[in-house]
Structure formats: structure tokens, C-alpha cells
Design a protein around this motif. Structure first.
Motif, PDB file in Angstrom:
ATOM      1  N   THR A 192      -5.029 -10.902   5.560  1.00 55.46           N
ATOM      2  CA  THR A 192      -4.564  -9.895   4.607  1.00 55.46           C
ATOM      3  C   THR A 192      -3.777  -8.845   5.369  1.00 55.46           C
ATOM      4  N   ILE A 193      -2.559  -8.596   4.937  1.00 56.05           N
ATOM      5  CA  ILE A 193      -1.689  -7.633   5.609  1.00 56.05           C
ATOM      6  C   ILE A 193      -1.479  -6.445   4.688  1.00 56.05           C
ATOM      7  N   VAL A 194      -1.858  -5.264   5.173  1.00 54.60           N
ATOM      8  CA  VAL A 194      -1.626  -4.031   4.419  1.00 54.60           C
ATOM      9  C   VAL A 194      -0.246  -3.528   4.816  1.00 54.60           C
ATOM     10  N   LEU A 195       0.707  -3.655   3.892  1.00 55.40           N
ATOM     11  CA  LEU A 195       2.099  -3.301   4.157  1.00 55.40           C
ATOM     12  C   LEU A 195       2.348  -1.835   3.813  1.00 55.40           C
ATOM     13  N   GLN A 196       2.773  -1.089   4.812  1.00 55.74           N
ATOM     14  CA  GLN A 196       3.130   0.322   4.622  1.00 55.74           C
ATOM     15  C   GLN A 196       4.635   0.457   4.786  1.00 55.74           C
ATOM     16  N   LEU A 197       5.303   0.912   3.730  1.00 52.03           N
ATOM     17  CA  LEU A 197       6.732   1.174   3.800  1.00 52.03           C
ATOM     18  C   LEU A 197       6.934   2.666   4.031  1.00 52.03           C
ATOM     19  N   GLU A 198       7.500   2.999   5.142  1.00 51.30           N
ATOM     20  CA  GLU A 198       7.623   4.409   5.547  1.00 51.30           C
ATOM     21  C   GLU A 198       8.468   5.184   4.545  1.00 51.30           C
ATOM     22  N   GLY A 199       7.901   6.260   4.030  1.00 48.58           N
ATOM     23  CA  GLY A 199       8.602   7.100   3.068  1.00 48.58           C
ATOM     24  C   GLY A 199       8.319   6.750   1.620  1.00 48.58           C
ATOM     25  N   TRP A 200       7.522   5.693   1.373  1.00 44.37           N
ATOM     26  CA  TRP A 200       7.209   5.272   0.005  1.00 44.37           C
ATOM     27  C   TRP A 200       5.850   5.800  -0.450  1.00 44.37           C
ATOM     28  N   GLU A 201       5.063   6.346   0.472  1.00 48.62           N
ATOM     29  CA  GLU A 201       3.696   6.729   0.151  1.00 48.62           C
ATOM     30  C   GLU A 201       3.636   7.893  -0.840  1.00 48.62           C
ATOM     31  N   VAL A 202       2.535   7.926  -1.592  1.00 52.77           N
ATOM     32  CA  VAL A 202       2.188   9.094  -2.398  1.00 52.77           C
ATOM     33  C   VAL A 202       1.046   9.806  -1.673  1.00 52.77           C
ATOM     34  N   ASP A 203       0.602  10.923  -2.228  1.00 49.01           N
ATOM     35  CA  ASP A 203      -0.499  11.663  -1.616  1.00 49.01           C
ATOM     36  C   ASP A 203      -1.782  10.854  -1.753  1.00 49.01           C
ATOM     37  N   GLY A 204      -2.277  10.341  -0.660  1.00 52.37           N
ATOM     38  CA  GLY A 204      -3.471   9.503  -0.704  1.00 52.37           C
ATOM     39  C   GLY A 204      -3.848   9.043   0.688  1.00 52.37           C
ATOM     40  N   PRO A 205      -4.856   8.173   0.801  1.00 53.84           N
ATOM     41  CA  PRO A 205      -5.321   7.709   2.102  1.00 53.84           C
ATOM     42  C   PRO A 205      -4.230   6.953   2.865  1.00 53.84           C
ATOM     43  N   TRP A 264       0.826  -1.215   0.000  1.00 54.41           N
ATOM     44  CA  TRP A 264       0.000   0.000   0.000  1.00 54.41           C
ATOM     45  C   TRP A 264       0.856   1.260   0.000  1.00 54.41           C
ATOM     46  N   ASN A 265       0.596   2.144  -0.947  1.00 55.47           N
ATOM     47  CA  ASN A 265       1.256   3.451  -0.951  1.00 55.47           C
ATOM     48  C   ASN A 265       0.262   4.595  -1.156  1.00 55.47           C
ATOM     49  N   GLY A 266      -1.033   4.295  -1.090  1.00 59.24           N
ATOM     50  CA  GLY A 266      -2.051   5.341  -1.210  1.00 59.24           C
ATOM     51  C   GLY A 266      -2.406   5.725  -2.625  1.00 59.24           C
ATOM     52  N   SER A 267      -1.867   5.018  -3.616  1.00 52.60           N
ATOM     53  CA  SER A 267      -2.044   5.440  -5.010  1.00 52.60           C
ATOM     54  C   SER A 267      -3.356   4.951  -5.609  1.00 52.60           C
ATOM     55  N   LEU A 268      -3.764   5.608  -6.684  1.00 52.06           N
ATOM     56  CA  LEU A 268      -4.933   5.189  -7.463  1.00 52.06           C
ATOM     57  C   LEU A 268      -4.750   3.773  -7.974  1.00 52.06           C
ATOM     58  N   GLU A 269      -3.553   3.455  -8.471  1.00 49.05           N
ATOM     59  CA  GLU A 269      -3.311   2.135  -9.043  1.00 49.05           C
ATOM     60  C   GLU A 269      -3.462   1.028  -7.998  1.00 49.05           C
ATOM     61  N   THR A 270      -2.998   1.295  -6.777  1.00 49.74           N
ATOM     62  CA  THR A 270      -3.137   0.292  -5.725  1.00 49.74           C
ATOM     63  C   THR A 270      -4.595   0.134  -5.316  1.00 49.74           C
ATOM     64  N   ALA A 271      -5.317   1.239  -5.245  1.00 49.77           N
ATOM     65  CA  ALA A 271      -6.743   1.167  -4.922  1.00 49.77           C
ATOM     66  C   ALA A 271      -7.486   0.334  -5.962  1.00 49.77           C
TER      67      ALA A 271
END
Length: 275
Positions: free
Chosen positions: A185-198, A162-169
């Protein structure tokens, strides 16, 4: 996941057939095979030179015959019935006795819930990056990329990159039938990889409202995003990765690299992607 398209190149991967059959049994799917060849009008020298082998009409007919024989033999070995003999539940059929180039396969794929392809290799007779990208960009459908060796079970323990992107959604929306049946189901958040999104935590809440057994895993980004996703997926015991494809543009990824480009070349877990 009631309709699965399996493009069959000259040298198909047995793991692709195995994965398609596995999904067919879980979801009661139709598995349809289709002979695949490089799209000569789009092939660029960087991938491989145009080969007269793909132009000769006799060779093209032989490729279709061979692809169909291999596909049907594997379906029969897996004891999947022909669709002509079965109106409900898992079954298989062959699409057409013509060679499908990348663009045609992408167009035909719009009828299906999922396209199952081998992880790309730089070989003219196997799965190629051009095929994956054409289907992603022109079919409007997700792709399941299958490595040469697959886990015994696929889709029981899923990691969403998960990075908050449209493509991932969009990939998550396509994958909901899988997530609804997953044990975890594990939502993996990599710190510093996110884009502007939820936020990833909001995605976990959304999935739980749909009855998905979801949890959050937040990890530091210690190397490139693609490498980090693979490492964390293994550490978390995943048998399937779900990811948005080409959050950055394809051109930018070709020049600078990116998570999608890395995973297309190196994933050793099945990966469900959408653009």
C-alpha cells in the motif's frame, strides 16, 4: 467486504460483474444485483431530458427482467453459486423485481459494505454521475468505480491519494479489509495538494500498526490533482486507487473542476471512493 451491491443499468458493464465476482472470491462475499434506472424526480436537463421510456410500466418491467437475466447469466458463467444453495462463502442473489431509481438504490445500499458501479458515462442507459453522487451522499457507504477494462488482480498494490482530509480518512477506514490483504500500500502525497490535516507520514505509521504493508511516496504536483493521481498511480504500478470523494464541495468542483470530478470521468483503474 462481505456484502456487495451491484446496481445493473440497461447497458451494464461486464467489467463490473467481473470485479464483483473477484471481490466475492477474495472476501467470501454475497453479491446482490438490483435493476437501476434514472431517478426522474432528480434528473436535470444538463444530464439528459426525461425520457417517456422510463415512465411506461411495461418498459420498466422489461428493464427489470433484462437486468436480472444479464446479472444472473454472468454470475452463472463465473460459476458463482446462488445464495439459496449456499449459506457461507461467495454467492449471488437478486434483490427485488422492481426498478430501483438512484435514491432508492442509495437507501438500500446502507445494508451493504460496498457498492460496485461502472465509471460514469454521459449515457442514459449506463452508469451516470448522478447515480454515483446520490449513493455517495445518501448511502453512507463507499463506492468501487470500475473502468471498462480492469487489471487481472485488484487490490494487491494499492495507492491511497492522501491529502489529510476527512473524506480520505473515511475512505481508508472503509477500505481496511482490502488494505489488510494487499501486498503493498502506497500513501501518495502530492506536494501542495494537502488540506489542513494529519501528515502522510503519520498515516503510513497508522496503517503499519494495523499490519498493513504501507510506504510513503511524496511527489510534486505537476498538473491538476486528478491527472497527477492517475499518472502516479500508473507509475507506481497500482491496481486500485483509494480516495476521498469531494473534499471540495460538489458545486465548486462543477464550476472550477477538481480531483474527484476528473477521476470520475477519466479513471482507467478501479477506484474506491467515499464521502
Amino acid at each position: 467486504m462481505k456484502t456487495l451491491l451491484v446496481p445493473v443499468p440497461e447497458q451494464p458493464s461486464a467489467s463490473v460483474f467481473e470485479c464483483a465476482v473477484s471481490f466475492a472470491h477474495v472476501f467470501g462475499s454475497l453479491v446482490e444485483g438490483m435493476a437501476l434506472a434514472p431517478d426522474l424526480s432528480r434528473t436535470i436537463a444538463a444530464e439528459f431530458p426525461i425520457d417517456p421510456h422510463y415512465i411506461d410500466p411495461d418498459n420498466r418491467r422489461d428493464m427489470v427482467t433484462t437486468a436480472r437475466r444479464r446479472f444472473e447469466q454472468h454470475m452463472q458463467d463465473a460459476q458463482l453459486p446462488r445464495c439459496a444453495d449456499k449459506t457461507v462463502g461467495p454467492c449471488y442473489r437478486w434483490a427485488m423485481d422492481e426498478l430501483g431509481e438512484d435514491g432508492r438504490v442509495a437507501s438500500y445500499a446502507r445494508l451493504f459494505d460496498l457498492v460496485v458501479l461502472a465509471r460514469p458515462e454521459q449515457r442514459r442507459d449506463g452508469s451516470r454521475i448522478a447515480t454515483v453522487e446520490t449513493i455517495l451522499f445518501e448511502s453512507g457507504r463507499p463506492v468501487l468505480l470500475v473502468p471498462p477494462a480492469i487489471p487481472k488482480d485488484i487490490g494487491r498494490r494499492v495507492v491511497i491519494a492522501w491529502n489529510g482530509s476527512l473524506e480520505t480518512a473515511r475512505a481508508i477506514a472503509f477500505a481496511m479489509p482490502i488494505l489488510m490483504q494487499a501486498e503493498s500500500t502506497i500513501v501518495l502525497q502530492l506536494e501542495g495538494w494537502e488540506v489542513d490535516g494529519p501528515r502522510a507520514s503519520d498515516q503510513v505509521e497508522f496503517l503499519k500498526r494495523h499490519g498493513v504493508n504501507a510506504e510513503l511516496a511524496s511527489r510534486p504536483l505537476v498538473s491538476g490533482p486528478g491527472e497527477s493521481i492517475m499518472k502516479q498511480a500508473h507509475d507506481l504500478g497500482a491496481d486500485l486507487i483509494i480516495k476521498g470523494a469531494y473534499t471540495q464541495s460538489r458545486l465548486r468542483q462543477m464550476i472550477f473542476g477538481g480531483a474527484t470530478s476528473h477521476l470520475l470521468a477519466h479513471t482507467d483503474l478501479p477506484m474506491f471512493i467515499a464521502h
